[in-house]
Enzyme design. Structure first.
Site, PDB file in Angstrom:
ATOM      1  N   ASP A 142       0.529   3.626   2.316  1.00  0.00           N
ATOM      2  CA  ASP A 142       0.145   4.102   3.488  1.00  0.00           C
ATOM      3  C   ASP A 142      -0.651   5.082   3.433  1.00  0.00           C
ATOM      4  O   ASP A 142      -1.718   4.818   2.893  1.00  0.00           O
ATOM      5  CB  ASP A 142       1.636   4.755   4.180  1.00  0.00           C
ATOM      6  CG  ASP A 142       1.417   4.749   5.936  1.00  0.00           C
ATOM      7  OD1 ASP A 142       0.826   4.121   6.382  1.00  0.00           O
ATOM      8  OD2 ASP A 142       1.940   5.926   6.320  1.00  0.00           O
ATOM      9  N   ASP A 155       0.958  -1.273  -0.058  1.00  0.00           N
ATOM     10  CA  ASP A 155      -0.020  -0.029  -0.031  1.00  0.00           C
ATOM     11  C   ASP A 155       0.832   1.156  -0.042  1.00  0.00           C
ATOM     12  O   ASP A 155       2.063   1.130   0.139  1.00  0.00           O
ATOM     13  CB  ASP A 155      -0.909  -0.013   1.172  1.00  0.00           C
ATOM     14  CG  ASP A 155       0.126  -0.193   2.619  1.00  0.00           C
ATOM     15  OD1 ASP A 155      -0.048  -1.316   2.955  1.00  0.00           O
ATOM     16  OD2 ASP A 155       0.353   0.886   2.950  1.00  0.00           O
TER      17      ASP A 155
END
Ligand SMILES: CSC[C@H]1O[C@H](OP(=O)(O)O)[C@H](O)[C@@H]1O
Ligand code: ADE
Length: 288
Positions: A212, A210
């Protein structure tokens, strides 16, 4: 007792290594408590490999609860000299995208000091060098294995280790980016420090799951996203580990293997016998 020269510690999404031949389940206990789970020890590419799921099967331990001292001590008892850590990480930069692999070369500690982070206490003091927190030789093997497996892989970058278990705020994520950090996770510490104290070569295969929470065009990280990206890449990470294991033989050496040589400052005469006994598998050769 069973033994293995190579250890693999699986992070989120990697709770088993189905490729291990003749797997044997081995439960160990240590003076620092019980490891995260039973070890699965078997053969991979003709090498003896010990696998441990960091959070336990079923993911029962949060990052602060992972019994890192017991885990590393138990790997040492098994004879492990090279330890591959597989971790799910968030990316703090555009070019390290979800699905990519990264072999980080630095760590920045943002844990809160609540995780026991040394074996050396209670009458013995040691200060190991940690300027290069990951073994360069093992990192190199991981990098080439990831390339050979066809992964998009990046070499280098600083992995910030936060306490968690909550994910970061936007302000924290933006500050981590301003500091020039590349990745964020919750588990490489104190694991890497303890591996160094135990003179085990340690390197991380970081799987980016991801962006974040900083990226304006991506939703904030969720567990669902982390696991979805990891599941899509589980075969890839297992292949990287397999190719890396094939490159680690009896001739594998690491600067970590001598990390304690000049690190124990306490005079042996002053170290309590019980402490010497507790740490014998780790440091016994320096005071026998
Ligand atoms: C499930 S998202 C957060 C969780 O995932 C990472 O674990 P690991 O390093 O063991 O793969 C991260 O550090 C957090 O513990
Ligand atoms: N964004 C993130 N922050 C901390 N740990 C993570 N593990 C995977 N993604 C993460």
């Amino acid at each position: 007792m069973s033994s293995a020269m190579i250890g693999v510690i699986g992070g989120s999404g990697l709770y088993a290594m189905p490729d291990l031949k003749n797997p044997e389940e081995v439960r160990l206990t240590t003076p620092f408590g019980d490891p995260s789970d039973a070890f699965i020890i078997g053969e991979l590419e003709g090498r003896r490999v010990a696998f441990l799921p960091r959070h336990g099967r079923g993911h029962r331990l949060n990052p602060s609860e992972v019994p890192a001292r017991a885990n590393i001590y138990a790997f040492k008892l098994l004879g492990v000299r090279a330890l591959i850590s597989v971790s799910a990480v968030g990316s703090l930069r555009e070019d390290y995208a979800p699905g990519h692999a990264v072999i980080p070369d630095q760590i920045f500690d943002r844990t809160k000091g609540i995780r026991p982070a040394t074996f050396f206490e209670g009458g013995v003091v040691a200060h190991v060098g940690f300027d290069r927190p990951f073994c360069p030789n093992l990192s190199n093997i991981l990098l080439h294995a990831a390339q050979a497996a066809g992964a998009v892989v990046h070499q280098g970058g600083t992995l910030v280790v936060m306490e968690g278990p909550q994910f970061s705020t936007k302000a924290e994520s933006e500050e981590n980016r301003r500091r020039g950090h590349s990745l964020i996770g919750m588990t490489a510490l104190p694991e890497a420090k303890l591996a160094r104290e135990a003179e085990i070569a340690y390197a991380t295969l970081a799987m980016v799951t991801d962006y974040d929470v900083w990226h304006p065009e991506h939703d904030a990280v969720t567990v669902e996203q982390v696991i979805r990206v990891l599941n899509a890449n589980v075969a890839l990470s297992q292949q990287i580990v397999r190719l890396a294991v094939a490159q680690i033989d009896e001739n594998f050496t690491s600067p970590a293997h001598d990390a304690l040589r000049h690190a124990i400052i306490t005079h042996p005469d002053y170290i309590p016998a019980a402490v010497k006994e507790r740490l014998a598998p780790i440091a016994g050769r320096y005071w026998s």
